[in-house]
Design a protein around this motif. Structure first.
Motif, PDB file in Angstrom:
ATOM      1  N   GLU A   1       2.066  30.014   6.908  1.00  0.00           N
ATOM      2  CA  GLU A   1       0.440  28.916   5.541  1.00  0.00           C
ATOM      3  C   GLU A   1       1.548  27.382   6.242  1.00  0.00           C
ATOM      4  O   GLU A   1       0.002  26.354   5.502  1.00  0.00           O
ATOM      5  N   ASP A   2       2.132  27.067   6.592  1.00  0.00           N
ATOM      6  CA  ASP A   2       1.846  25.650   7.155  1.00  0.00           C
ATOM      7  C   ASP A   2       0.566  25.062   8.046  1.00  0.00           C
ATOM      8  O   ASP A   2       1.041  24.177   8.199  1.00  0.00           O
ATOM      9  N   THR A   3       0.529  26.377   8.271  1.00  0.00           N
ATOM     10  CA  THR A   3      -0.360  26.240  10.007  1.00  0.00           C
ATOM     11  C   THR A   3      -1.448  25.153   8.901  1.00  0.00           C
ATOM     12  O   THR A   3      -2.389  25.923   8.187  1.00  0.00           O
ATOM     13  N   ALA A   4      -2.415  24.499  10.446  1.00  0.00           N
ATOM     14  CA  ALA A   4      -3.066  23.547  10.203  1.00  0.00           C
ATOM     15  C   ALA A   4      -3.409  22.110  10.421  1.00  0.00           C
ATOM     16  O   ALA A   4      -2.372  21.891  10.877  1.00  0.00           O
ATOM     17  N   VAL A   5      -4.493  21.850  10.270  1.00  0.00           N
ATOM     18  CA  VAL A   5      -4.634  20.041  11.081  1.00  0.00           C
ATOM     19  C   VAL A   5      -3.923  19.147  10.076  1.00  0.00           C
ATOM     20  O   VAL A   5      -4.579  19.293   8.739  1.00  0.00           O
ATOM     21  N   TYR A   6      -3.419  18.241  10.170  1.00  0.00           N
ATOM     22  CA  TYR A   6      -2.423  17.554   9.516  1.00  0.00           C
ATOM     23  C   TYR A   6      -2.952  15.962   9.582  1.00  0.00           C
ATOM     24  O   TYR A   6      -2.878  15.364  11.002  1.00  0.00           O
TER      25      TYR A   6
ATOM     26  N   GLY B   1       1.098  -1.114  -0.228  1.00  0.00           N
ATOM     27  CA  GLY B   1       0.151  -0.704  -0.136  1.00  0.00           C
ATOM     28  C   GLY B   1       1.191   1.406  -0.052  1.00  0.00           C
ATOM     29  O   GLY B   1       1.835   0.680  -0.171  1.00  0.00           O
ATOM     30  N   ALA B   2       0.058   2.323   0.141  1.00  0.00           N
ATOM     31  CA  ALA B   2       0.422   3.671   0.524  1.00  0.00           C
ATOM     32  C   ALA B   2       0.389   4.332   1.433  1.00  0.00           C
ATOM     33  O   ALA B   2      -0.793   3.939   2.164  1.00  0.00           O
ATOM     34  N   MET B   3       1.545   4.696   2.169  1.00  0.00           N
ATOM     35  CA  MET B   3       0.410   6.086   2.677  1.00  0.00           C
ATOM     36  C   MET B   3       0.683   7.484   2.758  1.00  0.00           C
ATOM     37  O   MET B   3       1.926   8.082   2.184  1.00  0.00           O
ATOM     38  N   ALA B   4       0.191   8.981   3.705  1.00  0.00           N
ATOM     39  CA  ALA B   4      -0.304   9.465   2.976  1.00  0.00           C
ATOM     40  C   ALA B   4       0.121  11.254   4.477  1.00  0.00           C
ATOM     41  O   ALA B   4      -0.329  10.565   5.222  1.00  0.00           O
ATOM     42  N   TRP B   5       0.475  12.549   4.034  1.00  0.00           N
ATOM     43  CA  TRP B   5      -0.306  12.903   5.213  1.00  0.00           C
ATOM     44  C   TRP B   5      -0.902  14.237   3.837  1.00  0.00           C
ATOM     45  O   TRP B   5      -1.108  14.437   2.679  1.00  0.00           O
ATOM     46  N   PHE B   6      -2.185  14.259   4.964  1.00  0.00           N
ATOM     47  CA  PHE B   6      -2.824  15.678   3.864  1.00  0.00           C
ATOM     48  C   PHE B   6      -2.601  16.949   4.677  1.00  0.00           C
ATOM     49  O   PHE B   6      -2.978  16.606   5.915  1.00  0.00           O
ATOM     50  N   ARG B   7      -3.325  17.864   5.135  1.00  0.00           N
ATOM     51  CA  ARG B   7      -3.998  18.467   5.911  1.00  0.00           C
ATOM     52  C   ARG B   7      -5.081  19.953   5.649  1.00  0.00           C
ATOM     53  O   ARG B   7      -5.543  19.832   4.950  1.00  0.00           O
ATOM     54  N   GLN B   8      -5.022  20.351   6.644  1.00  0.00           N
ATOM     55  CA  GLN B   8      -6.571  21.147   6.208  1.00  0.00           C
ATOM     56  C   GLN B   8      -6.655  22.506   7.147  1.00  0.00           C
ATOM     57  O   GLN B   8      -6.763  22.576   8.381  1.00  0.00           O
ATOM     58  N   ALA B   9      -6.612  23.501   6.327  1.00  0.00           N
ATOM     59  CA  ALA B   9      -6.207  24.748   7.448  1.00  0.00           C
ATOM     60  C   ALA B   9      -7.577  25.495   7.691  1.00  0.00           C
ATOM     61  O   ALA B   9      -8.512  25.211   6.782  1.00  0.00           O
TER      62      ALA B   9
ATOM     63  N   LYS C   1     -10.498  26.508   4.248  1.00  0.00           N
ATOM     64  CA  LYS C   1      -9.731  25.699   3.330  1.00  0.00           C
ATOM     65  C   LYS C   1     -10.219  24.671   3.208  1.00  0.00           C
ATOM     66  O   LYS C   1     -10.786  23.252   4.668  1.00  0.00           O
ATOM     67  N   GLU C   2     -10.439  23.628   2.313  1.00  0.00           N
ATOM     68  CA  GLU C   2     -10.309  22.284   1.517  1.00  0.00           C
ATOM     69  C   GLU C   2      -8.816  21.211   2.168  1.00  0.00           C
ATOM     70  O   GLU C   2      -8.061  22.222   2.183  1.00  0.00           O
ATOM     71  N   ARG C   3      -9.164  19.874   2.684  1.00  0.00           N
ATOM     72  CA  ARG C   3      -8.379  19.441   3.068  1.00  0.00           C
ATOM     73  C   ARG C   3      -7.049  19.294   1.917  1.00  0.00           C
ATOM     74  O   ARG C   3      -7.681  18.661   0.489  1.00  0.00           O
ATOM     75  N   GLU C   4      -5.914  19.593   1.385  1.00  0.00           N
ATOM     76  CA  GLU C   4      -4.925  19.236   0.711  1.00  0.00           C
ATOM     77  C   GLU C   4      -3.766  17.597   0.891  1.00  0.00           C
ATOM     78  O   GLU C   4      -3.446  17.788   1.521  1.00  0.00           O
TER      79      GLU C   4
END
Length: 128
Positions: free
Chosen positions: A89-94, A32-40, A43-46
């Motif tokens: 601008e990196d501030t978000a929930v990860y 599989g694969a794993m990832a990180w997303f963030r949401q400020a 804003k939408e989750r990116e």
């Protein structure tokens, strides 16, 4: 049942560093694969970054290339996001995310629809 538990968020000044961790339990992700997303806020989750468990191929969104590094540790069934040169601008929930099997065709690591499992999120706040 797969569970993803994140840790490592916090408050840091601009230019500082943080390392996020995501520990998986219940299954292994050898195909599989794993990832990180963030949401400020507001804003939408990116997508931020992703890694193939086997082989370790990595993918990044342009805004974090050269600053963030995603990695994984087989023995601990854990993956990480090392974040350097942090900006306000990196501030978000990860959020960490994972899927057990990468499709043979059509997989896009930046698409959240491909990930079956999600962590609870960890706050990252970068002050200016």
């Amino acid at each position: 049942q797969v569970q993803l538990v994140e840790s490592g968020g916090g408050l840091v000044q601009a230019g500082g560093s943080l390392r996020l961790s995501c520990a998986a339990s219940g299954r292994t992700f050898s195909r599989g694969a794993m990832a990180w997303f963030r949401q400020a806020p507001g804003k939408e989750r990116e997508f931020v970054a992703a890694i193939r468990w086997s082989g370790g191929t990595t993918y990044y969104t342009d805004s974090v290339k050269g600053r963030f590094t995603i990695s994984r540790e087989y023995a601990k069934n854990t993956w990480y996001l090392q974040m350097n040169s942090l900006k306000p601008e990196d501030t978000a929930v990860y959020y960490c995310a994972a899927n057990l099997v990468i499709p043979l065709t059509g997989w896009r690591p930046e698409s959240n629809t491909f990930y079956n499992y999600w962590g609870q999120g960890t706050q990252v706040t970068v002050s200016s």
